[in-house]
Scaffold this motif. Structure first.
Motif, mmCIF file in Angstrom:
data_model
loop_
_atom_site.group_PDB
_atom_site.id
_atom_site.type_symbol
_atom_site.label_atom_id
_atom_site.label_comp_id
_atom_site.label_asym_id
_atom_site.label_seq_id
_atom_site.Cartn_x
_atom_site.Cartn_y
_atom_site.Cartn_z
ATOM 1 N N GLY A 42 -55.340 -65.541 46.233
ATOM 2 C CA GLY A 42 -55.787 -66.846 46.710
ATOM 3 C C GLY A 42 -57.254 -67.055 46.374
ATOM 4 N N LEU A 43 -57.785 -68.199 46.751
ATOM 5 C CA LEU A 43 -59.172 -68.542 46.448
ATOM 6 C C LEU A 43 -59.928 -68.855 47.734
ATOM 7 C CD1 LEU A 43 -58.726 -70.843 43.298
ATOM 8 C CD2 LEU A 43 -59.385 -68.433 43.368
ATOM 9 N N SER A 44 -61.129 -68.304 47.845
ATOM 10 C CA SER A 44 -61.955 -68.532 49.031
ATOM 11 C C SER A 44 -63.407 -68.201 48.696
ATOM 12 C CB SER A 44 -61.473 -67.666 50.200
ATOM 13 O OG SER A 44 -62.360 -67.776 51.299
ATOM 14 N N LEU A 45 -64.325 -68.859 49.404
ATOM 15 C CA LEU A 45 -65.761 -68.596 49.224
ATOM 16 C C LEU A 45 -66.316 -67.704 50.332
ATOM 17 C CD1 LEU A 45 -67.089 -72.119 48.159
ATOM 18 C CD2 LEU A 45 -66.844 -70.097 46.704
ATOM 19 N N ARG A 46 -65.453 -67.145 51.157
ATOM 20 C CA ARG A 46 -65.966 -66.407 52.319
ATOM 21 C C ARG A 46 -66.710 -65.146 51.926
ATOM 22 N NH1 ARG A 46 -61.929 -62.543 55.374
ATOM 23 N NH2 ARG A 46 -60.384 -62.026 53.787
ATOM 24 N N TRP A 47 -66.318 -64.494 50.834
ATOM 25 C CA TRP A 47 -67.013 -63.274 50.439
ATOM 26 C C TRP A 47 -68.360 -63.591 49.796
ATOM 27 C CZ3 TRP A 47 -65.104 -59.577 52.984
ATOM 28 C CH2 TRP A 47 -63.729 -59.513 53.238
ATOM 29 N N VAL A 48 -68.441 -64.748 49.137
ATOM 30 C CA VAL A 48 -69.739 -65.181 48.608
ATOM 31 C C VAL A 48 -70.689 -65.476 49.758
ATOM 32 C CG1 VAL A 48 -70.910 -66.944 47.222
ATOM 33 C CG2 VAL A 48 -68.657 -66.107 46.530
ATOM 34 N N MET A 49 -70.195 -66.125 50.794
ATOM 35 C CA MET A 49 -71.031 -66.427 51.952
ATOM 36 C C MET A 49 -71.407 -65.155 52.710
ATOM 37 S SD MET A 49 -71.314 -69.572 51.458
ATOM 38 C CE MET A 49 -72.334 -69.861 52.899
ATOM 39 N N LYS A 50 -70.516 -64.158 52.720
ATOM 40 C CA LYS A 50 -70.810 -62.926 53.451
ATOM 41 C C LYS A 50 -71.996 -62.182 52.845
ATOM 42 C CE LYS A 50 -68.951 -58.474 54.908
ATOM 43 N NZ LYS A 50 -67.845 -57.508 54.852
ATOM 44 N N VAL A 51 -72.167 -62.297 51.532
ATOM 45 C CA VAL A 51 -73.278 -61.606 50.863
ATOM 46 C C VAL A 51 -74.605 -61.962 51.527
ATOM 47 C CG1 VAL A 51 -74.601 -61.497 48.715
ATOM 48 C CG2 VAL A 51 -72.100 -61.359 48.654
ATOM 49 N N PHE A 52 -74.774 -63.225 51.917
ATOM 50 C CA PHE A 52 -76.040 -63.680 52.495
ATOM 51 C C PHE A 52 -76.200 -63.279 53.951
ATOM 52 C CE2 PHE A 52 -74.936 -66.576 49.045
ATOM 53 C CZ PHE A 52 -76.099 -66.560 48.290
ATOM 54 N N THR A 53 -75.148 -62.787 54.564
ATOM 55 C CA THR A 53 -75.226 -62.396 55.968
ATOM 56 C C THR A 53 -75.446 -60.898 56.161
ATOM 57 O OG1 THR A 53 -72.818 -62.089 56.155
ATOM 58 C CG2 THR A 53 -73.681 -64.302 56.563
ATOM 59 N N VAL A 54 -75.307 -60.116 55.086
ATOM 60 C CA VAL A 54 -75.501 -58.664 55.191
ATOM 61 C C VAL A 54 -77.002 -58.367 55.119
ATOM 62 C CG1 VAL A 54 -74.977 -56.412 54.189
ATOM 63 C CG2 VAL A 54 -73.259 -58.235 54.137
ATOM 64 N N GLU A 55 -77.550 -57.839 56.209
ATOM 65 C CA GLU A 55 -78.995 -57.626 56.288
ATOM 66 C C GLU A 55 -79.488 -56.627 55.252
ATOM 67 O OE1 GLU A 55 -82.424 -56.384 59.583
ATOM 68 O OE2 GLU A 55 -80.293 -56.415 60.128
ATOM 69 N N SER A 56 -78.718 -55.573 55.007
ATOM 70 C CA SER A 56 -79.150 -54.557 54.053
ATOM 71 C C SER A 56 -79.269 -55.133 52.645
ATOM 72 C CB SER A 56 -78.182 -53.371 54.058
ATOM 73 O OG SER A 56 -76.891 -53.767 53.622
ATOM 74 N N PHE A 57 -78.380 -56.065 52.301
ATOM 75 C CA PHE A 57 -78.461 -56.715 50.995
ATOM 76 C C PHE A 57 -79.746 -57.534 50.889
ATOM 77 C CE2 PHE A 57 -73.566 -56.833 50.273
ATOM 78 C CZ PHE A 57 -73.613 -55.499 49.908
ATOM 79 N N ARG A 58 -80.105 -58.238 51.940
ATOM 80 C CA ARG A 58 -81.325 -59.052 51.912
ATOM 81 C C ARG A 58 -82.561 -58.175 51.771
ATOM 82 N NH1 ARG A 58 -78.857 -61.716 56.420
ATOM 83 N NH2 ARG A 58 -80.463 -60.822 57.783
ATOM 84 N N ASP A 59 -82.608 -57.088 52.523
ATOM 85 C CA ASP A 59 -83.780 -56.209 52.461
ATOM 86 C C ASP A 59 -83.891 -55.511 51.107
ATOM 87 O OD1 ASP A 59 -84.288 -56.926 55.066
ATOM 88 O OD2 ASP A 59 -83.362 -55.139 55.933
ATOM 89 N N SER A 60 -82.779 -55.014 50.600
ATOM 90 C CA SER A 60 -82.814 -54.309 49.318
ATOM 91 C C SER A 60 -83.080 -55.276 48.158
ATOM 92 C CB SER A 60 -81.512 -53.546 49.088
ATOM 93 O OG SER A 60 -80.395 -54.407 49.123
ATOM 94 N N PHE A 61 -82.603 -56.518 48.285
ATOM 95 C CA PHE A 61 -82.898 -57.522 47.254
ATOM 96 C C PHE A 61 -84.392 -57.821 47.209
ATOM 97 C CE2 PHE A 61 -83.590 -61.995 46.098
ATOM 98 C CZ PHE A 61 -83.020 -62.025 44.828
ATOM 99 N N ALA A 62 -85.013 -57.948 48.373
ATOM 100 C CA ALA A 62 -86.458 -58.177 48.414
ATOM 101 C C ALA A 62 -87.218 -57.005 47.794
ATOM 102 C CB ALA A 62 -86.914 -58.405 49.859
ATOM 103 N N MET A 63 -86.766 -55.778 48.066
ATOM 104 C CA MET A 63 -87.413 -54.608 47.476
ATOM 105 C C MET A 63 -87.247 -54.599 45.953
ATOM 106 S SD MET A 63 -89.137 -51.821 47.582
ATOM 107 C CE MET A 63 -89.305 -51.650 49.368
ATOM 108 N N SER A 64 -86.050 -54.895 45.475
ATOM 109 C CA SER A 64 -85.812 -54.919 44.031
ATOM 110 C C SER A 64 -86.636 -56.004 43.351
ATOM 111 C CB SER A 64 -84.318 -55.139 43.743
ATOM 112 O OG SER A 64 -83.558 -54.008 44.116
#
Length: 259
Positions: A42-64
């Motif tokens: 099926g098709l959904s955008l929920r996993w794309v939206m989840k990327v922005f809610t994971v705190e570790s992803f935000r912190d590591s993206f800022a570091m990178s």
């Protein structure tokens, strides 16, 4: 099969080989299922939206981003004068210097990371963030020197000499004549260095610590415990980021006019 039909077929197969994996990742990131799979469930955008809610992803993206931007700028600050000296002056052992500068590319990244950890961080208690910064700047430096050197080699030196003869200082001639003419090379070196630093894994793997992780390392750690399509979504977003950087460089800086 005639050559006229063979050439488009080879081009099509080449495009499928290059773009196919990217399209599969995009499709997997839009899956409505709970696990990473292709074809998507099926098709959904929920996993794309989840990327922005994971705190570790935000912190590591800022570091990178910090390491990629400022590490590349530091490499350019060192690499441009070095490339100028190697291109404009007959230095003793110039080829040896070029080889030494290229060592971060030749030596495997896993060895560089282990050496920095063993002989810099552990014995001296060196700050992890600073160690990552110096490591990324050193890894990007060869690209800065080689790309800028190629631009300088294609720029006639008598143009700079003419500016000096007309009254400009050597320093002024460099910034008023040389720098504008090698702007394309500097931009290319920055983009190449940025992408190299942002996607660096082996060195960052050894120099990551509590609260200090780059995005690729964080993605590897996430996949060890979770196998949902959010990793595919994040990978697709990063690919679009790289495409966007190149597009903006072409659109606003006129990249193709200088290379």
């Amino acid at each position: 099969m005639s050559i006229r039909l063979f050439s488009p077929l080879v081009l099509f197969l080449l495009l499928v080989f290059l773009i196919g994996p990217f399209l599969i990742i995009i499709a997997a990131s839009l899956s409505a299922g709970d696990t990473l799979a292709f074809p998507p469930q099926g098709l959904s955008l929920r996993w794309v939206m989840k990327v922005f809610t994971v705190e570790s992803f935000r912190d590591s993206f800022a570091m990178s981003m910090f390491l990629a931007v400022f590490g590349t700028l530091a490499a350019l600050l060192l690499g441009i004068p070095a490339a100028y000296a190697l291109s404009r002056y007959r230095l003793p052992a110039a080829e040896t210097v070029r080889t030494i500068v290229s060592l971060p590319i030749i030596v495997p990244g896993i060895i560089v990371g282990l050496a920095l950890l063993r002989y810099l961080v552990v014995p001296f208690g060196f700050n992890i963030t600073l160690a990552l910064f110096f490591a990324h700047a050193a890894l990007v430096l060869p690209y800065a020197v080689r790309v800028v050197s190629a631009s300088l080699d294609n720029l006639r030196s008598d143009i700079e000499e003419a500016a000096v003869l007309l009254g400009s200082s050597r320093f002024g001639a460099f910034f008023r004549v040389v720098m504008p003419n090698i702007r394309g090379g500097i931009l290319a070196a920055f983009i190449l260095g940025f992408v190299t630093s942002f996607n660096q894994v082996p060195v960052s793997l050894f120099l990551s610590g509590p609260g200090v992780r780059t995005l690729p390392i964080d993605m590897l750690g996430y996949m060890e415990t979770t196998y949902d399509p959010s990793i595919a979504a994040l990978s697709a977003l990063l690919a679009f980021l790289s495409i966007g950087i190149v597009f903006l460089a072409e659109r606003f800086l006129g990249f193709s006019r200088y290379v």
